[in-house]
Design an enzyme around this catalytic site. Structure first.
Site, PDB file in Angstrom:
ATOM      1  N   ARG A 181      14.183  24.577  37.487  1.00  0.00           N
ATOM      2  CA  ARG A 181      15.124  25.484  37.867  1.00  0.00           C
ATOM      3  C   ARG A 181      16.328  24.793  38.958  1.00  0.00           C
ATOM      4  O   ARG A 181      17.349  25.056  38.610  1.00  0.00           O
ATOM      5  CB  ARG A 181      14.445  26.754  38.615  1.00  0.00           C
ATOM      6  CG  ARG A 181      13.788  26.219  39.865  1.00  0.00           C
ATOM      7  CD  ARG A 181      12.779  27.563  40.373  1.00  0.00           C
ATOM      8  NE  ARG A 181      12.617  27.250  41.706  1.00  0.00           N
ATOM      9  CZ  ARG A 181      11.672  26.828  42.065  1.00  0.00           C
ATOM     10  NH1 ARG A 181      10.812  26.145  41.165  1.00  0.00           N
ATOM     11  NH2 ARG A 181      11.015  26.434  43.336  1.00  0.00           N
ATOM     12  N   HIS A 185      15.765  20.334  45.972  1.00  0.00           N
ATOM     13  CA  HIS A 185      16.387  21.396  45.242  1.00  0.00           C
ATOM     14  C   HIS A 185      17.853  21.003  44.874  1.00  0.00           C
ATOM     15  O   HIS A 185      18.248  21.703  43.938  1.00  0.00           O
ATOM     16  CB  HIS A 185      16.457  22.591  46.370  1.00  0.00           C
ATOM     17  CG  HIS A 185      15.170  23.092  46.449  1.00  0.00           C
ATOM     18  ND1 HIS A 185      15.049  24.614  46.503  1.00  0.00           N
ATOM     19  CD2 HIS A 185      13.935  22.488  46.827  1.00  0.00           C
ATOM     20  CE1 HIS A 185      13.952  24.803  46.850  1.00  0.00           C
ATOM     21  NE2 HIS A 185      13.088  23.738  47.069  1.00  0.00           N
ATOM     22  N   HIS A 203      32.987   5.572  64.768  1.00  0.00           N
ATOM     23  CA  HIS A 203      32.594   5.062  66.034  1.00  0.00           C
ATOM     24  C   HIS A 203      31.498   5.818  66.423  1.00  0.00           C
ATOM     25  O   HIS A 203      30.749   5.298  67.320  1.00  0.00           O
ATOM     26  CB  HIS A 203      33.896   5.011  67.144  1.00  0.00           C
ATOM     27  CG  HIS A 203      34.483   6.527  67.124  1.00  0.00           C
ATOM     28  ND1 HIS A 203      35.171   7.223  66.052  1.00  0.00           N
ATOM     29  CD2 HIS A 203      34.395   7.531  68.243  1.00  0.00           C
ATOM     30  CE1 HIS A 203      35.579   8.206  66.502  1.00  0.00           C
ATOM     31  NE2 HIS A 203      35.206   8.573  67.432  1.00  0.00           N
TER      32      HIS A 203
HETATM   33  O1  LIG Z   1      31.215  14.304  64.272  1.00  0.00           O
HETATM   34  C1  LIG Z   1      32.046  13.633  63.660  1.00  0.00           C
HETATM   35  C2  LIG Z   1      32.494  14.228  62.280  1.00  0.00           C
HETATM   36  O2  LIG Z   1      31.729  15.264  61.872  1.00  0.00           O
HETATM   37  C3  LIG Z   1      32.893  12.627  64.238  1.00  0.00           C
HETATM   38  O3  LIG Z   1      31.869  11.520  64.579  1.00  0.00           O
HETATM   39  C4  LIG Z   1      33.540  13.368  65.559  1.00  0.00           C
HETATM   40  O4  LIG Z   1      34.445  14.421  65.273  1.00  0.00           O
HETATM   41  C5  LIG Z   1      34.499  12.106  66.461  1.00  0.00           C
HETATM   42  O5  LIG Z   1      34.889  13.017  67.375  1.00  0.00           O
HETATM   43  P1  LIG Z   1      35.759  11.903  68.850  1.00  0.00           P
HETATM   44  O6  LIG Z   1      36.840  11.365  68.124  1.00  0.00           O
HETATM   45  O7  LIG Z   1      35.868  12.862  69.999  1.00  0.00           O
HETATM   46  O8  LIG Z   1      34.525  11.012  69.075  1.00  0.00           O
END
Ligand SMILES: O=C(CO)[C@H](O)[C@H](O)COP(=O)(O)O
Length: 240
Positions: free
Chosen positions: A221, A187, A98
């Site tokens: 590398r 890299h 979301h």
């Molecule tokens: O950044 C995130 C994962 O890395 C998520 O989008 C985040 O944790 C969602 O949090 P919330 O439910 O409070 O919107």
């Protein structure tokens, strides 16, 4: 209107591909061009003269015998690197939670503008969901070869990278800048990019994505080290 747009996208894609495949000015003295090959064998190098130049793909590998000949004859390998913004059309899996939904929609438009084929694994609204579900779907598509690369957006870009990196064959990198995007490809051979919608602007997202897509893994590398990452993964792979 849609037809016209898709014709324009195809023409732009063809122009980009032609540009990416055109020889560099600096390469005009290259004696042999073997850049279409992924593996360079002894047969490709044995009749080259001492000190000759050989143009090869950015990710080409040399067989041990070919590498010996290259060393002995002091053959100069000219690795082809993609020009900025000139990546050939690819299938790109995208996904978001979301927090990343709105940026994912911008990203989708941008990738289509660049001529890429997009597979969108959702989410499709700002209703709260769990990022591992979407990161997993994108990473699995890359791991199975159903997509060339993947891009996932959540709020911070970190959780999606963690989830994606659990999928075999996936090297996901959370990138907040153009420099990190370039580094993660050159890299580390990253094949999944994760973005944090709350950490970058839409304009920064476009620059990061453009750079990430048009950079390839670099010197020997770096490929040796990525092979070590893969070896660690194999070491912990379950056999049952
Ligand atoms: O950044 C995130 C994962 O890395 C998520 O989008 C985040 O944790 C969602 O949090 P919330 O439910 O409070 O919107």
């Amino acid at each position: 209107m849609n037809d016209r747009r898709s014709v324009m996208e195809r023409i732009r894609g063809m122009a980009r591909e032609a540009l990416a495949n055109a020889p560099d000015e600096a390469d005009s003295a290259t004696i042999r061009d073997e850049s279409a090959k992924r593996i360079i064998t002894e047969a490709d190098v044995r009749d080259l003269e001492e000190g000759a130049r050989l143009r090869i793909a950015a990710d080409a590998r040399l067989t041990p015998l070919a590498a010996d000949i290259v060393r002995e004859k002091r053959i100069e390998l000219v690795r082809r690197t993609a020009r900025r913004g000139a990546s050939a059309p690819q299938v790109i899996a995208i996904g978001a939670d979301h927090g990343g939904y709105e940026m994912k929609e911008e990203l989708k438009k941008f990738l289509i503008e660049l001529g890429h084929h997009v597979r969108d694994f959702g989410t499709d609204s700002t209703a709260a969901v769990d990022y591992p579900d979407f990161a997993h779907a994108v990473a699995r598509a890359v791991s199975r070869g159903e997509a060339d690369l993947g891009i996932i957006v959540d709020a911070a870009g970190i959780g999606s990278a963690m989830a994606a990196n659990k999928v075999p064959g996936v090297r996901a990198a959370a990138c907040y800048s153009v420099e990190l995007a370039r580094n993660s490809r050159e890299h580390n051979g990253a094949n999944v990019l994760t973005l944090g919608s709350r950490t970058i602007t839409k304009e920064q997202m476009r620059e990061i994505v453009r750079t990430w897509l048009s950079t390839e893994i670099g010197e020997e590398r770096h490929r040796r080290r990525v092979a070590k990452i893969e070896a660690i993964e194999r070491q912990y792979a379950r056999t049952t």
